[in-house]
Design a protein around this motif. Structure first.
Motif, mmCIF file in Angstrom:
data_model
loop_
_atom_site.group_PDB
_atom_site.id
_atom_site.type_symbol
_atom_site.label_atom_id
_atom_site.label_comp_id
_atom_site.label_asym_id
_atom_site.label_seq_id
_atom_site.Cartn_x
_atom_site.Cartn_y
_atom_site.Cartn_z
ATOM 1 N N TYR A 115 -2.285 -15.922 -8.401
ATOM 2 C CA TYR A 115 -2.607 -15.167 -7.200
ATOM 3 C C TYR A 115 -2.992 -13.734 -7.542
ATOM 4 C CZ TYR A 115 -0.343 -18.703 -4.232
ATOM 5 O OH TYR A 115 -0.015 -19.857 -3.586
ATOM 6 N N GLU A 116 -3.891 -13.184 -6.742
ATOM 7 C CA GLU A 116 -4.039 -11.736 -6.665
ATOM 8 C C GLU A 116 -3.341 -11.271 -5.395
ATOM 9 O OE1 GLU A 116 -7.236 -8.149 -5.944
ATOM 10 O OE2 GLU A 116 -7.988 -10.122 -6.492
ATOM 11 N N VAL A 117 -2.458 -10.298 -5.524
ATOM 12 C CA VAL A 117 -1.735 -9.734 -4.389
ATOM 13 C C VAL A 117 -2.287 -8.336 -4.168
ATOM 14 C CG1 VAL A 117 0.528 -9.109 -3.475
ATOM 15 C CG2 VAL A 117 0.292 -11.123 -4.948
ATOM 16 N N SER A 118 -2.958 -8.122 -3.046
ATOM 17 C CA SER A 118 -3.768 -6.918 -2.855
ATOM 18 C C SER A 118 -3.239 -5.965 -1.805
ATOM 19 C CB SER A 118 -5.202 -7.318 -2.475
ATOM 20 O OG SER A 118 -5.767 -8.152 -3.448
ATOM 21 N N MET A 119 -2.082 -6.223 -1.224
ATOM 22 C CA MET A 119 -1.605 -5.350 -0.166
ATOM 23 C C MET A 119 -0.928 -4.098 -0.715
ATOM 24 S SD MET A 119 -2.668 -6.789 2.580
ATOM 25 C CE MET A 119 -4.073 -7.203 1.543
ATOM 26 N N ALA A 120 -0.585 -4.117 -2.004
ATOM 27 C CA ALA A 120 -0.144 -2.915 -2.717
ATOM 28 C C ALA A 120 -1.252 -2.584 -3.717
ATOM 29 C CB ALA A 120 1.183 -3.185 -3.405
ATOM 30 N N ARG A 121 -0.954 -1.769 -4.728
ATOM 31 C CA ARG A 121 -1.937 -1.654 -5.796
ATOM 32 C C ARG A 121 -2.189 -3.063 -6.331
ATOM 33 N NH1 ARG A 121 -1.224 4.062 -8.778
ATOM 34 N NH2 ARG A 121 -0.418 5.231 -6.990
ATOM 35 N N ARG A 134 5.065 -11.635 2.702
ATOM 36 C CA ARG A 134 4.555 -11.425 4.053
ATOM 37 C C ARG A 134 3.468 -10.353 4.017
ATOM 38 N NH1 ARG A 134 9.128 -10.628 8.467
ATOM 39 N NH2 ARG A 134 7.228 -10.740 9.723
ATOM 40 N N PHE A 135 2.427 -10.575 4.791
ATOM 41 C CA PHE A 135 1.316 -9.639 4.821
ATOM 42 C C PHE A 135 1.320 -8.880 6.140
ATOM 43 C CE2 PHE A 135 -0.055 -12.749 1.702
ATOM 44 C CZ PHE A 135 -0.599 -11.950 0.720
ATOM 45 N N PRO A 136 1.005 -7.582 6.087
ATOM 46 C CA PRO A 136 0.944 -6.821 7.336
ATOM 47 C C PRO A 136 -0.240 -7.273 8.188
ATOM 48 C CG PRO A 136 0.118 -5.510 5.503
ATOM 49 C CD PRO A 136 0.675 -6.766 4.910
ATOM 50 N N SER A 137 -0.112 -7.074 9.474
ATOM 51 C CA SER A 137 -1.207 -7.410 10.385
ATOM 52 C C SER A 137 -1.491 -6.209 11.275
ATOM 53 C CB SER A 137 -0.829 -8.630 11.247
ATOM 54 O OG SER A 137 -1.900 -8.975 12.097
ATOM 55 N N PRO A 138 -2.687 -5.649 11.227
ATOM 56 C CA PRO A 138 -3.800 -6.064 10.357
ATOM 57 C C PRO A 138 -3.516 -5.716 8.895
ATOM 58 C CG PRO A 138 -4.347 -4.019 11.456
ATOM 59 C CD PRO A 138 -3.047 -4.482 12.060
ATOM 60 N N ASP A 142 -1.797 -0.588 0.568
ATOM 61 C CA ASP A 142 -0.878 0.532 0.486
ATOM 62 C C ASP A 142 -0.724 0.925 -0.983
ATOM 63 O OD1 ASP A 142 1.103 2.406 0.616
ATOM 64 O OD2 ASP A 142 2.532 1.173 1.744
ATOM 65 N N ASN A 143 -1.300 2.069 -1.374
ATOM 66 C CA ASN A 143 -1.251 2.507 -2.775
ATOM 67 C C ASN A 143 0.029 3.248 -3.137
ATOM 68 O OD1 ASN A 143 -3.770 1.516 -3.687
ATOM 69 N ND2 ASN A 143 -4.832 3.217 -2.709
ATOM 70 N N ASP A 144 0.972 3.320 -2.214
ATOM 71 C CA ASP A 144 2.230 4.009 -2.490
ATOM 72 C C ASP A 144 2.910 3.378 -3.703
ATOM 73 O OD1 ASP A 144 4.532 5.815 -1.601
ATOM 74 O OD2 ASP A 144 5.484 3.844 -1.654
ATOM 75 N N VAL A 145 3.379 4.230 -4.609
ATOM 76 C CA VAL A 145 4.013 3.736 -5.837
ATOM 77 C C VAL A 145 5.239 2.890 -5.510
ATOM 78 C CG1 VAL A 145 5.271 4.451 -7.906
ATOM 79 C CG2 VAL A 145 3.131 5.596 -7.284
ATOM 80 N N GLY A 146 6.070 3.366 -4.576
ATOM 81 C CA GLY A 146 7.264 2.616 -4.214
ATOM 82 C C GLY A 146 6.932 1.259 -3.621
ATOM 83 N N ALA A 147 5.866 1.197 -2.817
ATOM 84 C CA ALA A 147 5.469 -0.090 -2.227
ATOM 85 C C ALA A 147 5.075 -1.081 -3.311
ATOM 86 C CB ALA A 147 4.311 0.121 -1.249
ATOM 87 N N THR A 148 4.382 -0.587 -4.344
ATOM 88 C CA THR A 148 3.994 -1.475 -5.439
ATOM 89 C C THR A 148 5.216 -1.934 -6.223
ATOM 90 O OG1 THR A 148 1.858 -0.355 -5.623
ATOM 91 C CG2 THR A 148 2.551 -1.697 -7.486
ATOM 92 N N GLU A 149 6.139 -1.030 -6.470
ATOM 93 C CA GLU A 149 7.360 -1.412 -7.189
ATOM 94 C C GLU A 149 8.146 -2.461 -6.412
ATOM 95 O OE1 GLU A 149 8.507 2.588 -9.722
ATOM 96 O OE2 GLU A 149 8.923 2.553 -7.558
ATOM 97 N N ARG A 150 8.199 -2.314 -5.093
ATOM 98 C CA ARG A 150 8.919 -3.312 -4.289
ATOM 99 C C ARG A 150 8.203 -4.656 -4.306
ATOM 100 N NH1 ARG A 150 9.554 1.406 -1.255
ATOM 101 N NH2 ARG A 150 7.797 0.910 0.125
ATOM 102 N N MET A 151 6.866 -4.628 -4.320
ATOM 103 C CA MET A 151 6.126 -5.880 -4.399
ATOM 104 C C MET A 151 6.358 -6.556 -5.745
ATOM 105 S SD MET A 151 4.227 -8.069 -2.900
ATOM 106 C CE MET A 151 3.511 -7.209 -1.485
#
Length: 388
Positions: A115-121, A134-138, A142-151
């Motif tokens: 998979y490519e997961v694209s909702m973070a970096r 889970r994907f946000p709608s819409p 989100d390029n936030d560093v913390g968001a990527t670490e959580r993903m």
């Protein structure tokens, strides 16, 4: 490429010319006519050896063609796209059908889902149970560093390894080096280093290596065109030293750093580092030895190419003065006629070593992962997959 010509014939006709297919449909001038275009059905008829579902709709163009000196006009009204199979896991079911359809057609190729997961970096995910987050709608990125670490943490919780794609799209090389060292590469296992600008990616990667941050350097995994990889700008592909082509063995090799990348069009050889008769590429070795011999493996170098040996001190200097203190030596293709070269190395207080290949024109066409030779384990310890 699939082309529909309306009004070019009195009856429906199909014609394939290599990768170009044409479907003629009757359409009398001056009258409204409703057309339903069944793209998968027409692909099956034009190219029966292809799996029709392994196609996408892109580059749509509408136009009119008239004889020289003539004038023409057309109207397109009520254009509707019926995108079937969108509910639930329909996309995954389609992909499984495509893989089953090609089973046996290419005996030398083994397919595994990823998979490519694209909702973070942008991340690529190999192995694991492939439970989608889970994907946000819409949806949004989100390029936030913390968001990527959580993903990354979520994906690791479901197994497999995670790759950080095109890391310089939102960073400069200095800020990338800081994230690699201070945020431990956001927790990823792999990072795309073999993409343009390769030298900037390698610069940041050497800063991480200097700080004993072992993350596997790979080529390009995030490609959205796939029309002619050999002619593309980012065409470094990744190879691994794995026990088999089974998914778990491939994932284990990636996790251990047993990987190298090469320019698909210019170099297809193999790279490795060996110590004491054992493959050591990607490994972290603690040793009291004053001197070691590292056998450099590099096969099938093009004429005029050179194997470069990049050696750097592991001084855990952080990023206050990030420029990696590296030395680069060369072994010519003539010295590698047997595919190997023995290099004496003095680990000193701590050293890492990696190899890369430059063509006759000086362009980098391949690079391998390092081996770390340390007096003691780094502050974060040595991951089991990296132990020599």
């Amino acid at each position: 490429m699939l082309r529909y010509r309306l009004g070019a014939a009195t009856g429906t006709g199909h014609r394939a010319d290599g990768r170009h297919g044409t479907v003629d449909l009757p359409a009398p001038p001056g009258a409204w006519r409703r057309h339903t275009l069944d793209l998968p059905a027409d692909v099956r008829r034009l190219w029966p050896d292809l799996v029709a579902g392994d196609n996408s709709l892109r580059g749509l163009r509408l136009g009119v063609q008239v004889a020289a000196g003539a004038r023409g006009a057309y109207v397109v009204d009520r254009l509707v796209f019926d995108r079937a199979r969108r509910a639930g896991q329909a996309g995954e079911e389609l992909r499984a059908e495509v893989l089953r359809g090609y089973a046996g057609a290419y005996p030398g190729v083994t397919h595994h889902r990823a998979y490519e997961v694209s909702m973070a970096r942008h991340l690529n995910w190999f192995g694991g149970d492939q439970t989608l987050p889970r994907f946000p709608s819409p949806p949004y990125r989100d390029n936030d560093v913390g968001a990527t670490e959580r993903m990354v943490e979520f994906l690791h919780g479901h197994g497999g390894v995670v790759c950080w794609n095109h890391p310089l799209d939102v960073e400069r090389r200095e800020s990338l080096a800081r994230l690699l060292v201070e945020r431990h590469a956001l927790g990823v296992d792999l990072i795309e280093i073999g993409r343009e600008p390769v030298d900037d990616h390698l610069w940041a990667y050497d800063v991480a290596a200097r700080n004993a941050i072992p993350v596997t350097a790979v080529g390009v995994t995030d490609d959205h065109d796939g029309t002619d990889w050999r002619a593309g700008r980012d065409r470094h592909v990744t190879y691994v030293l794995a026990a088999s082509t089974g998914r778990d063995d491939l994932v284990a090799a990636l996790r251990a750093g047993q990987a190298w990348f090469t320019d698909l069009a210019r170099y297809r050889g193999a790279l490795d580092l060996e110590i004491g008769g054992r493959s050591a590429m990607g490994a972290v070795l603690t040793t009291d030895a004053a001197d070691l011999t590292v056998r450099l493996h590099a096969t099938d170098l093009p004429a005029g190419a050179a194997l470069e040996v990049v050696t750097g001190a592991v001084d855990l200097a952080g990023v206050a003065d990030p420029t990696p203190a590296i030395r680069t030596g060369q072994v010519s293709w003539r010295q590698l006629r047997q595919g190997w070269h023995d290099l004496p190395v003095s680990p000193g207080a701590g050293t890492y070593l990696r190899t890369q290949v430059r063509g006759r024109d000086g362009v980098l066409i391949g690079a391998g992962n390092p081996v770390w030779l340390l007096r003691q384990a780094p502050p974060r310890g040595i991951a089991p997959a990296r132990r020599f």
